[in-house]
Write a protein that holds these residues in place. Structure first.
Motif, short mmCIF file in Angstrom:
data_model
loop_
_atom_site.label_atom_id
_atom_site.label_comp_id
_atom_site.label_asym_id
_atom_site.label_seq_id
_atom_site.Cartn_x
_atom_site.Cartn_y
_atom_site.Cartn_z
N VAL A 1 4.78 17.84 -8.71
CA VAL A 1 5.26 18.00 -10.08
C VAL A 1 6.24 16.90 -10.45
CG1 VAL A 1 6.54 19.52 -11.64
CG2 VAL A 1 4.88 20.48 -10.06
N ILE A 2 7.18 16.61 -9.56
CA ILE A 2 8.18 15.58 -9.87
C ILE A 2 7.53 14.21 -10.02
CG2 ILE A 2 10.25 14.41 -9.02
CD1 ILE A 2 11.01 17.06 -7.66
N SER A 3 6.59 13.90 -9.14
CA SER A 3 5.88 12.63 -9.23
C SER A 3 5.14 12.51 -10.55
CB SER A 3 4.87 12.48 -8.10
OG SER A 3 5.51 12.42 -6.86
N ARG A 4 4.47 13.55 -10.95
CA ARG A 4 3.71 13.51 -12.20
C ARG A 4 4.62 13.37 -13.40
NH1 ARG A 4 -0.75 17.94 -12.32
NH2 ARG A 4 -1.30 16.72 -14.14
N VAL A 5 5.79 13.99 -13.36
CA VAL A 5 6.76 13.84 -14.45
C VAL A 5 7.23 12.39 -14.51
CG1 VAL A 5 9.09 14.46 -15.20
CG2 VAL A 5 7.50 16.25 -14.48
N ILE A 6 7.53 11.79 -13.36
CA ILE A 6 7.96 10.39 -13.33
C ILE A 6 6.86 9.48 -13.84
CG2 ILE A 6 8.63 8.48 -11.82
CD1 ILE A 6 10.15 10.59 -10.14
N TYR A 7 5.63 9.70 -13.40
CA TYR A 7 4.51 8.88 -13.88
C TYR A 7 4.36 9.01 -15.40
CZ TYR A 7 2.94 8.60 -8.99
OH TYR A 7 2.85 8.38 -7.64
N ALA A 8 4.50 10.22 -15.92
CA ALA A 8 4.38 10.43 -17.37
C ALA A 8 5.51 9.73 -18.11
CB ALA A 8 4.37 11.92 -17.68
N LEU A 9 6.73 9.81 -17.59
CA LEU A 9 7.86 9.14 -18.24
C LEU A 9 7.70 7.62 -18.22
CD1 LEU A 9 10.87 11.28 -16.97
CD2 LEU A 9 9.91 11.22 -19.29
N VAL A 10 7.21 7.09 -17.11
CA VAL A 10 6.96 5.64 -17.04
C VAL A 10 5.89 5.25 -18.07
CG1 VAL A 10 5.99 3.81 -15.57
CG2 VAL A 10 7.74 5.35 -14.67
N GLY A 11 4.85 6.04 -18.19
CA GLY A 11 3.82 5.77 -19.19
C GLY A 11 4.35 5.81 -20.61
N GLY B 1 0.81 -1.22 0.00
CA GLY B 1 0.00 0.00 0.00
C GLY B 1 0.84 1.26 0.00
N LEU B 2 2.07 1.17 -0.49
CA LEU B 2 2.99 2.30 -0.46
C LEU B 2 3.38 2.69 -1.89
CD1 LEU B 2 4.95 4.25 1.01
CD2 LEU B 2 6.63 2.40 0.95
N ASP B 3 3.05 3.90 -2.27
CA ASP B 3 3.45 4.45 -3.57
C ASP B 3 4.82 5.10 -3.38
OD1 ASP B 3 3.82 5.86 -5.92
OD2 ASP B 3 1.76 6.59 -6.01
N LEU B 4 5.87 4.39 -3.78
CA LEU B 4 7.23 4.88 -3.56
C LEU B 4 7.52 6.19 -4.28
CD1 LEU B 4 9.49 1.70 -3.59
CD2 LEU B 4 9.05 3.27 -1.71
N VAL B 5 7.02 6.32 -5.50
CA VAL B 5 7.25 7.56 -6.26
C VAL B 5 6.64 8.74 -5.50
CG1 VAL B 5 6.77 8.79 -8.41
CG2 VAL B 5 7.46 6.41 -8.48
N ALA B 6 5.41 8.59 -5.07
CA ALA B 6 4.76 9.67 -4.33
C ALA B 6 5.46 9.92 -3.01
CB ALA B 6 3.29 9.33 -4.10
N PHE B 7 5.86 8.87 -2.33
CA PHE B 7 6.53 9.00 -1.04
C PHE B 7 7.85 9.75 -1.19
CE2 PHE B 7 9.52 7.25 2.12
CZ PHE B 7 8.87 7.64 3.28
N LEU B 8 8.61 9.43 -2.22
CA LEU B 8 9.93 10.05 -2.41
C LEU B 8 9.88 11.42 -3.07
CD1 LEU B 8 11.91 6.90 -3.60
CD2 LEU B 8 11.98 7.99 -1.35
N CYS B 9 8.77 11.72 -3.75
CA CYS B 9 8.75 12.94 -4.56
C CYS B 9 7.64 13.92 -4.17
CB CYS B 9 8.61 12.57 -6.03
SG CYS B 9 9.97 11.57 -6.63
N GLY B 10 7.11 13.84 -2.98
CA GLY B 10 6.19 14.86 -2.52
C GLY B 10 4.73 14.65 -2.82
N GLY B 11 4.27 13.43 -2.88
CA GLY B 11 2.84 13.15 -3.10
C GLY B 11 2.52 12.88 -4.55
N GLN B 12 1.36 12.26 -4.77
CA GLN B 12 0.96 11.88 -6.12
C GLN B 12 0.77 13.07 -7.05
OE1 GLN B 12 -2.51 9.42 -5.69
NE2 GLN B 12 -1.27 7.57 -5.79
N MET B 13 0.36 14.19 -6.53
CA MET B 13 0.10 15.35 -7.38
C MET B 13 1.29 16.30 -7.44
SD MET B 13 -2.66 14.52 -8.68
CE MET B 13 -3.01 15.98 -9.63
#
Length: 70
Positions: A39-49, A25-37
């Motif tokens: 900017v860094i998390s969203r960039v990582i999610y977009a790059l993974v996509g 139940g742990l979103d590592l990207v959000a945990f390490l980059c300041g939450g799901q919303m």
């Protein structure tokens, strides 16, 4: 090809992130980059996509004999 390896690395990062979400139940990207919303998390999610979309092309590519041995 370098782009193939980058895309594969991004897909592995995404898979590991989804694995931690499913198992713990742990979103590592959000945990390490300041939450799901964040900017860094969203960039990582977009790059993974985008990496995942690129990896779809790997399924349909013809391999040459030199690529099969590398």
């Amino acid at each position: 090809m370098v782009l193939d390896r980058i895309a594969l690395l991004l897909v592995v990062i995404g898979a590991l992130n989804w694995g931690t979400i499913g198992l713990f139940g742990l979103d590592l990207v959000a945990f390490l980059c300041g939450g799901q919303m964040g900017v860094i998390s969203r960039v990582i999610y977009a790059l993974v996509g985008l990496g995942g979309l690129w990896c779809i092309s790997l399924l349909f590519r013809e391999r040459t004999p030199s690529e099969a041995t590398a």
